[in-house]
Design a protein around this motif. Sequence first.
Motif, PDB file in Angstrom:
ATOM      1  N   GLY A  14      11.923   1.671  -6.828  1.00 21.03           N
ATOM      2  CA  GLY A  14      12.282   3.059  -6.560  1.00 21.03           C
ATOM      3  C   GLY A  14      11.124   3.886  -6.022  1.00 21.03           C
ATOM      4  O   GLY A  14      10.969   5.051  -6.388  1.00 21.03           O
ATOM      5  N   THR A  15      10.310   3.299  -5.156  1.00 20.28           N
ATOM      6  CA  THR A  15       9.204   4.065  -4.583  1.00 20.28           C
ATOM      7  C   THR A  15       9.665   4.745  -3.292  1.00 20.28           C
ATOM      8  O   THR A  15      10.426   4.175  -2.508  1.00 20.28           O
ATOM      9  CB  THR A  15       7.977   3.170  -4.301  1.00 20.28           C
ATOM     10  OG1 THR A  15       8.381   2.005  -3.596  1.00 20.28           O
ATOM     11  CG2 THR A  15       7.304   2.760  -5.604  1.00 20.28           C
TER      12      THR A  15
ATOM     13  N   VAL B 122       0.852  -1.200   0.000  1.00 20.51           N
ATOM     14  CA  VAL B 122       0.000   0.000   0.000  1.00 20.51           C
ATOM     15  C   VAL B 122       0.888   1.251   0.000  1.00 20.51           C
ATOM     16  O   VAL B 122       0.629   2.213  -0.725  1.00 20.51           O
ATOM     17  CB  VAL B 122      -0.962  -0.005   1.212  1.00 20.51           C
ATOM     18  CG1 VAL B 122      -1.673   1.334   1.363  1.00 20.51           C
ATOM     19  CG2 VAL B 122      -1.989  -1.130   1.078  1.00 20.51           C
TER      20      VAL B 122
ATOM     21  N   LEU C  16       4.114   5.899  -5.375  1.00 17.68           N
ATOM     22  CA  LEU C  16       4.171   6.112  -6.827  1.00 17.68           C
ATOM     23  C   LEU C  16       3.070   7.066  -7.284  1.00 17.68           C
ATOM     24  O   LEU C  16       3.126   7.596  -8.389  1.00 17.68           O
ATOM     25  CB  LEU C  16       4.131   4.774  -7.590  1.00 17.68           C
ATOM     26  CG  LEU C  16       2.899   3.890  -7.528  1.00 17.68           C
ATOM     27  CD1 LEU C  16       1.872   4.301  -8.560  1.00 17.68           C
ATOM     28  CD2 LEU C  16       3.299   2.433  -7.765  1.00 17.68           C
ATOM     29  N   SER C  17       2.102   7.317  -6.392  1.00 13.90           N
ATOM     30  CA  SER C  17       1.059   8.293  -6.690  1.00 13.90           C
ATOM     31  C   SER C  17       1.431   9.698  -6.217  1.00 13.90           C
ATOM     32  O   SER C  17       0.633  10.621  -6.317  1.00 13.90           O
ATOM     33  CB  SER C  17      -0.260   7.870  -6.030  1.00 13.90           C
ATOM     34  OG  SER C  17      -0.663   6.598  -6.498  1.00 13.90           O
ATOM     35  N   GLY C  18       2.628   9.837  -5.646  1.00 13.35           N
ATOM     36  CA  GLY C  18       3.111  11.168  -5.282  1.00 13.35           C
ATOM     37  C   GLY C  18       3.077  11.508  -3.807  1.00 13.35           C
ATOM     38  O   GLY C  18       3.462  12.602  -3.416  1.00 13.35           O
ATOM     39  N   TYR C  19       2.645  10.585  -2.976  1.00  8.20           N
ATOM     40  CA  TYR C  19       2.652  10.840  -1.533  1.00  8.20           C
ATOM     41  C   TYR C  19       3.962  10.337  -0.908  1.00  8.20           C
ATOM     42  O   TYR C  19       4.749   9.653  -1.573  1.00  8.20           O
ATOM     43  CB  TYR C  19       1.446  10.168  -0.863  1.00  8.20           C
ATOM     44  CG  TYR C  19       0.145  10.881  -1.179  1.00  8.20           C
ATOM     45  CD1 TYR C  19      -0.218  12.029  -0.486  1.00  8.20           C
ATOM     46  CD2 TYR C  19      -0.690  10.435  -2.201  1.00  8.20           C
ATOM     47  CE1 TYR C  19      -1.387  12.711  -0.788  1.00  8.20           C
ATOM     48  CE2 TYR C  19      -1.869  11.114  -2.514  1.00  8.20           C
ATOM     49  CZ  TYR C  19      -2.216  12.249  -1.798  1.00  8.20           C
ATOM     50  OH  TYR C  19      -3.367  12.926  -2.105  1.00  8.20           O
TER      51      TYR C  19
ATOM     52  N   ALA D 157       3.863   1.515  -1.234  1.00  8.18           N
ATOM     53  CA  ALA D 157       4.444   1.668  -2.579  1.00  8.18           C
ATOM     54  C   ALA D 157       3.429   2.324  -3.517  1.00  8.18           C
ATOM     55  O   ALA D 157       3.775   3.211  -4.303  1.00  8.18           O
ATOM     56  CB  ALA D 157       4.873   0.303  -3.114  1.00  8.18           C
ATOM     57  N   GLY D 158       2.173   1.905  -3.409  1.00 12.72           N
ATOM     58  CA  GLY D 158       1.126   2.487  -4.254  1.00 12.72           C
ATOM     59  C   GLY D 158       0.902   3.960  -3.960  1.00 12.72           C
ATOM     60  O   GLY D 158       0.683   4.766  -4.873  1.00 12.72           O
ATOM     61  N   LEU D 159       0.955   4.333  -2.696  1.00 17.54           N
ATOM     62  CA  LEU D 159       0.821   5.743  -2.314  1.00 17.54           C
ATOM     63  C   LEU D 159       2.005   6.550  -2.823  1.00 17.54           C
ATOM     64  O   LEU D 159       1.849   7.659  -3.332  1.00 17.54           O
ATOM     65  CB  LEU D 159       0.742   5.865  -0.791  1.00 17.54           C
ATOM     66  CG  LEU D 159      -0.542   5.372  -0.129  1.00 17.54           C
ATOM     67  CD1 LEU D 159      -0.315   5.130   1.354  1.00 17.54           C
ATOM     68  CD2 LEU D 159      -1.683   6.372  -0.333  1.00 17.54           C
TER      69      LEU D 159
END
Lengths: 317, 288
Positions: free
Chosen positions: A103-104, A67, A73-76, A69-71
């Motif tokens: 690379g997150t 989760v 790569l979304s800019g957070y 990593a997903g945040l």
Amino acid sequence: MKKYTVTDKKDTRSGFGAGIAELGRSNPKVIALCADLVASLKLDTFIKENPDRFIQVGIAEANMIGVSAGLALSGYIPYATTFANFGSGRVYDQIRQSVAYSGTNVKICVSHAGLTLGEDGATHQILEDLAMMRAMPEMTVINPCDYNQTKAATIAIADYDGPVYLRFGRPVMPIFTADDQKFEIGKAWTVNEGKDVSIFATGHLVWEAILAGEMLEKEGIDAEIINIHTIKPLDNEAILKSASKTRCVVTAEEHQLNGGLGDAVCQLLSRNIPTPVEMVGVNNSFGESGVPAQLMEKYGLNAKSIVESVKKVIGRK
Amino acid sequence: MEIQDLKNVGAQVRRDIVRQVHSSQSGHPGGSLGCTDMVVALYFNEMKINENRNAEGFLEFVREGIGEDLFFLSNGHISPLFYSVLARRGYFPVSEMSTFRKINSRLQGHPATHEHLPGIRVASGSLGQGLSVGCGAAYAKKLRKDDRFVYVMMGDGEQQEGQVWEAVQFAPHHKLDNLIAIIDWNGQQIDGPTEKVMNNLDLKAKYHAFGWDTVDLDNGNNMEHVVESLKQAKEKTGKGKPVVILMRTGMGYGVDYMMGTHKWHGAAPNDDQLLVALNQLPVTLGDY
């Protein structure tokens, strides 16, 4: 020996809590995640002030890393928090693929590292995490020494774009660094300049190194003490400069001898200026239940052990 | 896009898949062929993506994907499908498919961001991680009030990974009703039929029990049905629950000797087998 005044005593995890609370006010991109350990990670203030930027993931650390990593790569800028044991070995592959290799910009912030977790015992006392994280490409590994430094590091890593493993602990420890310090990733801090031996210490062992320095001074030994808060990237320049001057080295860490700060220093020295080294750390064993100070004594992670190692290494010059 | 046009893209993508795997003599054609129709439908019909072009004429790729629909391929071993669709959609030159799995390539064995291949947002291949990443991206969209969707494709064998169920639990708890998962339910995995290796039993009941809404796609190799299933899934979004499409496909679909068997999960065709395969797959957009 430079004198250090203990201004207060607090746990390094509270330094993390104070740091992330401050980030909550200054950086809207910062999000905190936790795997059912909110009180242990001192997240109360951040959550109270930023309820929309806190994500409870429950007891599911692998998912927390994904989760995050997903945040990211979304800019957070996610701060994924749990105990060091569950934020390293338990989720190594998740960190490897979804964070480091991808690379997150995930900050893995872990408390209760090492023996000083105390009574909970070896199941929770991770002593291999620095080795694991150090081996991982692209990972920055930080182990600050007191409340103030942990707070400063917590704030500083938000400005660094890349994965970070920030390790801190549970016990109440002396505060001896400045409360207005600027934390620079990868830049060692010279605690005391000396000429007879270099002591490179990290985390809770920095204070023990200072105590050791005072004991050595009484015996006429002038120790240089350097706080290696960043295990990776290592401050090669500071270590080589100090070792060139003193020509013998002691390393000290709340970690296995295998793979941690001591190994990193040995690798650097042996490839540049081969130097006698003695290492203070846990020697290929698990921990056990007990009061932190008793455990540090039993496993040889205190000022007394550092002094003994200094005498031994000076004899090998 | 018209159904026939989508089918044409699918035929070309299937050619690309077998040619990539043949060229490097490694890779995973079975699942790639089975999932072709869905991934083509997503990229060529369903998903809203940034259509801006860069100076070289390729699609501009912005990793954050704000205002875009995002796709995460969790079962990363079906990378030849992913690469073909991304190249055919315009993210990078189709000629680059000739570098698949070869040294110094951006087309790694499993999808990676490390070599900066446009279109890839996270590495995948070590199974079980993609749904978690998709949850994070869906959460980010909620935070930003970005009303676009996040799609995550997984394998049915992958459902055996514990982390999948951590994410399956997380998504409804946090009301990620902008998240659409797709399970390639082909009943096959490397060691054999899934029901023999580790039976998934009733995935639909499991997802329902965890608080998801579900869409049945009984034939994921029928383009009309695929497009319809995505429409149905989207209609179920925005109602407090994540949605999963349970997609029945044939592993190896489109190449007769690869169909319905796990033996072509991770095996490459030889020269003769390639010719047989290509004879069954018409050139529609031109080979790379």
